[in-house]
Design an enzyme around this catalytic site. Structure first.
Site, PDB file in Angstrom:
ATOM      1  N   ARG A 162       0.847  -1.185   0.000  1.00 29.04           N
ATOM      2  CA  ARG A 162       0.000   0.000   0.000  1.00 29.04           C
ATOM      3  C   ARG A 162       0.885   1.237   0.000  1.00 29.04           C
ATOM      4  O   ARG A 162       2.054   1.178   0.397  1.00 29.04           O
ATOM      5  CB  ARG A 162      -0.931   0.030   1.218  1.00 29.04           C
ATOM      6  CG  ARG A 162      -0.213   0.272   2.529  1.00 29.04           C
ATOM      7  CD  ARG A 162      -1.185   0.448   3.679  1.00 29.04           C
ATOM      8  NE  ARG A 162      -0.518   1.017   4.838  1.00 29.04           N
ATOM      9  CZ  ARG A 162      -1.128   1.312   5.983  1.00 29.04           C
ATOM     10  NH1 ARG A 162      -2.416   1.092   6.110  1.00 29.04           N
ATOM     11  NH2 ARG A 162      -0.457   1.841   6.991  1.00 29.04           N
TER      12      ARG A 162
ATOM     13  N   TRP B 296       2.081  -5.677  13.481  1.00 28.72           N
ATOM     14  CA  TRP B 296       3.223  -5.251  12.690  1.00 28.72           C
ATOM     15  C   TRP B 296       4.481  -4.994  13.513  1.00 28.72           C
ATOM     16  O   TRP B 296       5.515  -4.602  12.961  1.00 28.72           O
ATOM     17  CB  TRP B 296       2.866  -3.986  11.901  1.00 28.72           C
ATOM     18  CG  TRP B 296       1.988  -3.020  12.630  1.00 28.72           C
ATOM     19  CD1 TRP B 296       0.631  -2.927  12.534  1.00 28.72           C
ATOM     20  CD2 TRP B 296       2.381  -2.033  13.582  1.00 28.72           C
ATOM     21  NE1 TRP B 296       0.155  -1.939  13.366  1.00 28.72           N
ATOM     22  CE2 TRP B 296       1.209  -1.367  14.010  1.00 28.72           C
ATOM     23  CE3 TRP B 296       3.608  -1.635  14.107  1.00 28.72           C
ATOM     24  CZ2 TRP B 296       1.239  -0.345  14.947  1.00 28.72           C
ATOM     25  CZ3 TRP B 296       3.640  -0.617  15.033  1.00 28.72           C
ATOM     26  CH2 TRP B 296       2.457   0.023  15.439  1.00 28.72           C
TER      27      TRP B 296
ATOM     28  N   CYS C 129      10.197  10.121  -2.922  1.00 29.83           N
ATOM     29  CA  CYS C 129      10.600   9.379  -4.109  1.00 29.83           C
ATOM     30  C   CYS C 129      11.752  10.127  -4.751  1.00 29.83           C
ATOM     31  O   CYS C 129      11.846  11.354  -4.635  1.00 29.83           O
ATOM     32  CB  CYS C 129       9.408   9.242  -5.064  1.00 29.83           C
ATOM     33  SG  CYS C 129       9.814   8.580  -6.700  1.00 29.83           S
TER      34      CYS C 129
ATOM     35  N   GLU D  53      -8.293   6.158  14.492  1.00 33.38           N
ATOM     36  CA  GLU D  53      -7.882   4.754  14.558  1.00 33.38           C
ATOM     37  C   GLU D  53      -7.091   4.502  15.831  1.00 33.38           C
ATOM     38  O   GLU D  53      -6.228   5.297  16.191  1.00 33.38           O
ATOM     39  CB  GLU D  53      -6.975   4.362  13.385  1.00 33.38           C
ATOM     40  CG  GLU D  53      -7.629   4.200  12.044  1.00 33.38           C
ATOM     41  CD  GLU D  53      -6.632   3.684  11.007  1.00 33.38           C
ATOM     42  OE1 GLU D  53      -5.659   2.987  11.394  1.00 33.38           O
ATOM     43  OE2 GLU D  53      -6.805   3.986   9.816  1.00 33.38           O
TER      44      GLU D  53
ATOM     45  N   GLU E 239      -3.050   8.093   6.044  1.00 34.98           N
ATOM     46  CA  GLU E 239      -1.741   8.116   6.703  1.00 34.98           C
ATOM     47  C   GLU E 239      -0.618   8.548   5.758  1.00 34.98           C
ATOM     48  O   GLU E 239       0.339   7.822   5.502  1.00 34.98           O
ATOM     49  CB  GLU E 239      -1.432   6.758   7.326  1.00 34.98           C
ATOM     50  CG  GLU E 239      -2.376   6.389   8.466  1.00 34.98           C
ATOM     51  CD  GLU E 239      -2.130   5.015   9.048  1.00 34.98           C
ATOM     52  OE1 GLU E 239      -2.691   4.719  10.112  1.00 34.98           O
ATOM     53  OE2 GLU E 239      -1.379   4.213   8.430  1.00 34.98           O
TER      54      GLU E 239
END
Length: 673
Positions: free
Chosen positions: A114, A320, A161, A312, A153
């Site tokens: 993701r 994780w 990048c 959340e 998020e």
């Protein structure tokens, strides 16, 4: 002005991420029945659904989402509707492989996780705008819609990048930011190591180099990556504002310093209509409830003190981390209500129903694999009732006692290569000072270094390596006008371009602290020094020492040994109506407590010795009244003094004198008067 509260929500928000596409539609009716049983008021929908909503380029399928939103509306459940732009479909990447981000080492990521997005890619931006527009046109006035949820998020797990598209975008950003390449050369100090650029076309992202990359360039690239993500958020937000007026737009932050280090949340907080946050306990041996409180305080501060929303967290264990323990009985409710105490307008989870497949199938949920005959489900139902009982606090604001200064740009700069000691960690100092304030039962606001600090009797600077001249003037004026300031070492060293301020350290803090630092002398691994005089006992410190020369400051504590033996370790300087403290070494918990105790006396902050450790007491105040939250994180019953009698909202009992808070429990009192 955009709306800042979820449309149509008249109670505190309670619910979670709802991903019904993982289940046959026959399960949906059971889901909404259970949601009503649990007291769910709002769910987040569609965040990861791009591939279902647009199965191929330009071909849309909204039927399932139509049926879902209608079903939720029928059962009185509000919807936080996501734009699914965090997960472009595989068909998009096959058509536009260059939209996958490239690492600084030149490796391009592949589809299958993701948030693998190059935020400079024009094809991604066009596709994200198209799906956002289609959703807004179709659901912008749907009666179930409470708010819009853009992306998911930002900054996690990829923020920057280093591809050719990003290089071209970076050059444009530099041209806009600096105007001329000569200004870039000046800011980055490219005369060093012969790095001078003749034109913007010569500049690339800070890709892999044989030695440390130019720190000014690296810092600006972090700013550029954050600004580029923010550009994409604004693009989607503006589409939603235009096509769905009156509905607030947000994106879920991850403000905890333990969870995201690539986003300047001060800047992002100004872009959203409602600040929302995701928070997960980090099981690294620290007191997890302190990290929770710190994240909640930081989120509220990013919101400018206004109510915010916990979008959340987890009902129990996550999946994780290296080790993912379950939450103890009662911990879920205690964690949730601790967020509410510090300003959240409710508590939502990831996710509603636990996934059977995929990377997060072991992440806890409101409906666990074991179904409703489980402790987690019973606690979810109980928490829903508690959230309902607290609805009258909506719109009230948390009261803070002190401020801690924090700046993400400074954190980015301090973490660049070739600093005096790898052991000095800005996050560790922020955590340590916050924990010391927490243990003194002081509620913290975080503030930008250039913000108005006049309402705080005490301001703490745990780690501010990068400090502008404006911030230095701000702190000087704060102390001159009667404030009490506490500054930790390696602060005020460089300007906004990572250039050392002219003159002796600590640059713009010299005058307010009444001293200079001639030289840093970091300690070797495992090396410790003794510090005397701060609290009448000998204290131990590590990681860092400095050669401090007072220029008006008095020495409160000195080094008993080590490279700076005999020199000041802690100083105090009277300036105007206020006082500034400086600590030039890494003190442990006892030393920080002693330091903050002395500074607290200067600030007129009375000690709260009548409150037990790990029992936090926080107030929310507004038009509906004043509410005292008492959260007992210990295994023993506790008593909390009340300034006035009142009604305990979770039990209905009248309380006066000292409030009984059972072990592991939460009590909320609406104070009389």
């Amino acid at each position: 002005m955009p709306e800042t509260t979820p449309r149509g929500l008249t109670r505190l928000a309670f619910g979670g991420d709802y991903n019904p596409e993982q289940w046959p539609e026959s399960v949906w009716q059971e889901d909404v029945r259970l949601m009503r049983e649990a007291g769910v008021t709002m769910v987040s929908v569609g965040i990861f659904s791009w591939a279902l909503l647009e199965p191929s380029a330009g071909r849309y399928d909204f039927g399932w989402l139509d049926r879902l939103l209608d079903l939720l509306h029928e059962h009185g459940i509000r919807v936080d509707l996501g734009t699914p732009t965090v997960v472009p479909p595989v068909w998009f990447y096959r058509a536009h492989p260059e939209a996958l981000p490239v690492t600084a080492e030149g490796v391009r990521y592949e589809f299958g996780s993701r948030a693998a997005i190059c935020h400079s890619n024009a094809d991604y931006r066009s596709a994200a705008a198209a799906i956002t527009t289609k959703l807004a046109e179709r659901y912008g006035d749907h009666p179930a819609l409470a708010m819009w949820h853009v992306h998911n998020e930002y900054g996690v797990p990829v923020s920057a990048c280093y591809c050719a598209s990003c290089a071209a975008h970076f050059r444009r950003w530099l041209a806009t930011t600096y105007g001329t390449v000569d200004a870039v050369n000046e800011a980055w100090g490219t005369a060093f190591w012969g790095q001078r650029y003749g034109g913007f076309e010569d500049i690339n992202p800070p890709r892999l180099t044989p030695a440390a990359v130019n720190p000014g360039q690296a810092l600006d690239y972090k700013r550029f990556a954050d600004a580029t993500m923010r550009e994409n958020f604004r693009m989607e937000r503006d589409i939603l504002h235009r096509l769905s007026p009156g509905v607030p737009v947000t994106t879920n932050f991850m403000t905890a310093l333990s969870q995201c280090d690539s986003v300047d949340y001060w800047a992002w907080g100004r872009e959203v209509d409602l600040v929302t946050n995701d928070h997960y306990l980090i099981t690294d041996g620290r007191r997890t409830h302190v990290n929770l409180a710190m994240a909640a305080d930081l989120t509220r501060s990013v919101a400018g003190g206004a109510p915010w929303l916990l979008l959340e967290h987890s009902t129990s264990g996550v999946n994780w981390q290296l080790r993912n323990p379950a939450k103890a009985p009662g911990q879920m409710a205690r964690n949730s209500l601790a967020h509410v105490a510090r300003g959240s307008e409710g508590a939502l989870f990831f996710q509603w129903r636990q996934s059977r497949r995929g990377a997060e199938k072991f992440h806890s949920a409101m409906v666990p694999h074991g179904g409703t005959d489980t402790r987690v489900w019973r606690e979810v139902v109980g928490l829903g009732a508690s959230i309902e009982a607290l609805s009258e606090i909506r719109g009230t604001r948390t009261e803070a006692d002190v401020a801690v200064l924090w700046d993400w740009h400074s954190w980015w700069a301090q973490n660049l290569d070739w600093r005096p000691s790898v052991d000095h960690d800005a996050r560790e100092r922020a955590d340590a000072f916050y924990e010391a304030l927490y243990d003194r039962h002081l509620t913290v606001d975080f503030a930008h270094p250039e913000a108005d600090l006049s309402r705080y009797p005490l301001v703490v600077v745990p780690a501010l390596y990068l400090m502008t001249e404006a911030a230095g003037h701000n702190l000087t004026a704060y102390v001159e006008q009667g404030g009490t300031l506490v500054v930790s070492y390696f602060s005020g060293i460089v300007d906004q371009h990572d250039a050392v301020h002219e003159g002796a350290y600590p640059g713009p803090l010299r005058d307010v602290l009444g001293l200079i630092v001639e030289e840093f002398s970091p300690l070797l691994s495992g090396e410790r020094v003794r510090v005397t005089g701060l609290d009448g006992t000998e204290l131990s410190a590590d990681v860092w020492t400095e050669f401090v020369v007072p220029r008006g400051a008095e020495t409160v504590s000195a080094y008993a040994d080590g490279p700076a033996a005999g020199l000041p370790a802690v100083t105090r300087h009277r300036l105007g109506e206020g006082t500034a403290w400086y600590v030039s070494t890494r003190l442990g918990a006892d030393g920080l407590d002693a330091l903050l105790g002395r500074a607290g006396e200067d600030a007129g902050l009375a000690p709260r010795a009548d409150l037990p450790r790990d029992v936090e007491v926080v107030r929310r105040t507004g038009a509906s009244g004043t509410y005292l939250f008492a959260v007992n994180h210990t295994g023993s019953d506790a008593k909390v003094p009340l300034a006035a009698p009142g009604t305990e909202l979770l039990t209905g009992y009248r309380a006066a004198g000292r409030l009984a808070v059972p072990a592991g429990a939460v009590r909320v009192v609406r104070l009389d008067g």
